[in-house]
Design an enzyme around this catalytic site. Sequence first.
Site, mmCIF file in Angstrom:
data_model
loop_
_atom_site.group_PDB
_atom_site.id
_atom_site.type_symbol
_atom_site.label_atom_id
_atom_site.label_comp_id
_atom_site.label_asym_id
_atom_site.label_seq_id
_atom_site.Cartn_x
_atom_site.Cartn_y
_atom_site.Cartn_z
ATOM 1 N N PRO A 1 0.818 -1.223 0.000
ATOM 2 C CA PRO A 1 0.000 0.000 0.000
ATOM 3 C C PRO A 1 0.851 1.272 0.000
ATOM 4 O O PRO A 1 0.337 2.353 -0.236
ATOM 5 C CB PRO A 1 -0.832 -0.106 1.277
ATOM 6 C CG PRO A 1 -0.299 -1.246 2.050
ATOM 7 C CD PRO A 1 0.568 -2.065 1.167
ATOM 8 N N GLU B 1 1.370 -6.783 6.688
ATOM 9 C CA GLU B 1 2.111 -6.125 7.785
ATOM 10 C C GLU B 1 3.413 -5.546 7.274
ATOM 11 O O GLU B 1 3.943 -4.606 7.826
ATOM 12 C CB GLU B 1 2.421 -7.083 8.934
ATOM 13 C CG GLU B 1 1.249 -7.374 9.834
ATOM 14 C CD GLU B 1 0.608 -8.690 9.480
ATOM 15 O OE1 GLU B 1 0.801 -9.167 8.344
ATOM 16 O OE2 GLU B 1 -0.100 -9.245 10.333
ATOM 17 N N ARG C 1 -4.678 -7.447 -20.914
ATOM 18 C CA ARG C 1 -5.687 -7.066 -21.904
ATOM 19 C C ARG C 1 -5.184 -5.991 -22.859
ATOM 20 O O ARG C 1 -5.779 -5.762 -23.905
ATOM 21 C CB ARG C 1 -7.012 -6.690 -21.249
ATOM 22 C CG ARG C 1 -6.982 -5.441 -20.405
ATOM 23 C CD ARG C 1 -8.216 -5.364 -19.535
ATOM 24 N NE ARG C 1 -9.461 -5.542 -20.277
ATOM 25 C CZ ARG C 1 -9.972 -4.666 -21.116
ATOM 26 N NH1 ARG C 1 -9.348 -3.540 -21.342
ATOM 27 N NH2 ARG C 1 -11.101 -4.908 -21.747
ATOM 28 N N ASP D 1 -11.576 1.738 -24.145
ATOM 29 C CA ASP D 1 -11.764 1.547 -22.701
ATOM 30 C C ASP D 1 -11.782 2.872 -21.954
ATOM 31 O O ASP D 1 -11.133 3.824 -22.379
ATOM 32 C CB ASP D 1 -10.583 0.745 -22.114
ATOM 33 C CG ASP D 1 -10.780 -0.746 -22.269
ATOM 34 O OD1 ASP D 1 -11.840 -1.157 -22.723
ATOM 35 O OD2 ASP D 1 -9.829 -1.479 -21.929
HETATM 36 N N1 ADE Z 1 -0.853 -5.166 -0.117
HETATM 37 C C1 ADE Z 1 -1.683 -4.779 0.857
HETATM 38 N N2 ADE Z 1 -2.461 -3.758 0.470
HETATM 39 C C2 ADE Z 1 -2.104 -3.470 -0.810
HETATM 40 C C3 ADE Z 1 -2.524 -2.512 -1.756
HETATM 41 N N3 ADE Z 1 -3.471 -1.614 -1.481
HETATM 42 N N4 ADE Z 1 -1.941 -2.512 -2.962
HETATM 43 C C4 ADE Z 1 -0.959 -3.393 -3.253
HETATM 44 N N5 ADE Z 1 -0.510 -4.329 -2.405
HETATM 45 C C5 ADE Z 1 -1.075 -4.370 -1.187
#
Ligand code: ADE
Length: 258
Positions: free
Chosen positions: A114, A141, A179, A194
Amino acid sequence: MNLRLMFPKINPRRSQLKADKQTRAMRIDILTLFPDMFESPLSCSIIKRAQDSGLIEIALTDIRDFSTDSYRKVDDKPYGGGPGMVMMPGPVFDCFEHVQKLSDEKGRVLLLTPQGQKFDQAIARRLSAEKRIIFIAGKYEGFDERIRTGLDAEQISIGDYVLSGGELAAMVIIDAVVRLLDGALGDEDSAKDDSFSEGLLEYPHYTRPEVFRGMKVPEILLSGDHAKIAEWRRRQALERTKKWRPDLLKETEKKKEN
Ligand code: ADE
């Protein structure tokens, strides 16, 4: 070492033979703790077809197979304390080094987290030009920081929310990238129209019947006047983008200015 190299539901030899005939086959490697999660998404629809026709080749490798621990442990408590477990660098590095040698192409390494750059259509387009992509999916984590710095990996996120691991993120990215490959879609034009392909949302689509529960197909689409239809669609795309995703228009303006 009990290495599991899995090609979902396809014969790797057959796929390789077909891949050799193509001018360009993309190789996708996925390093994961949960290879089974990929089985169904990678054996359906466009991704399945792309593998069957040798356009892409996908290999899954279980990071746990590279644990040196008899319990196949791959994570440990964080130094300095705190909740959760952190992926240890040893099994990830050993797994990565093994996988990288499976092809001559060095490949682009993507670490799913994230904290990464937010994935979008422009990144999908950029990745679709790669000959090889190596995904590293870990627990949410987090990874020991030396995995990111030591493997020269690009961090990618699929959005500002936390998933339990990088596996679903890898699937999303693979779908969006595959794709875009020439020959992946039945109709060569279908990726061109798209949403996001030109920084706009898609225009509305209609199919039979002409009238459904009192709702009519717009007259213009039945007119046969292709120039007018194209103009109407462009206007619709613009209006919908203004209404639902004005941020996209601002992005496009900014890009034009630069
Ligand atoms: N791993 C945990 N959350 C994630 C996310 N939002 N994007 C990519 N990998 C992740």
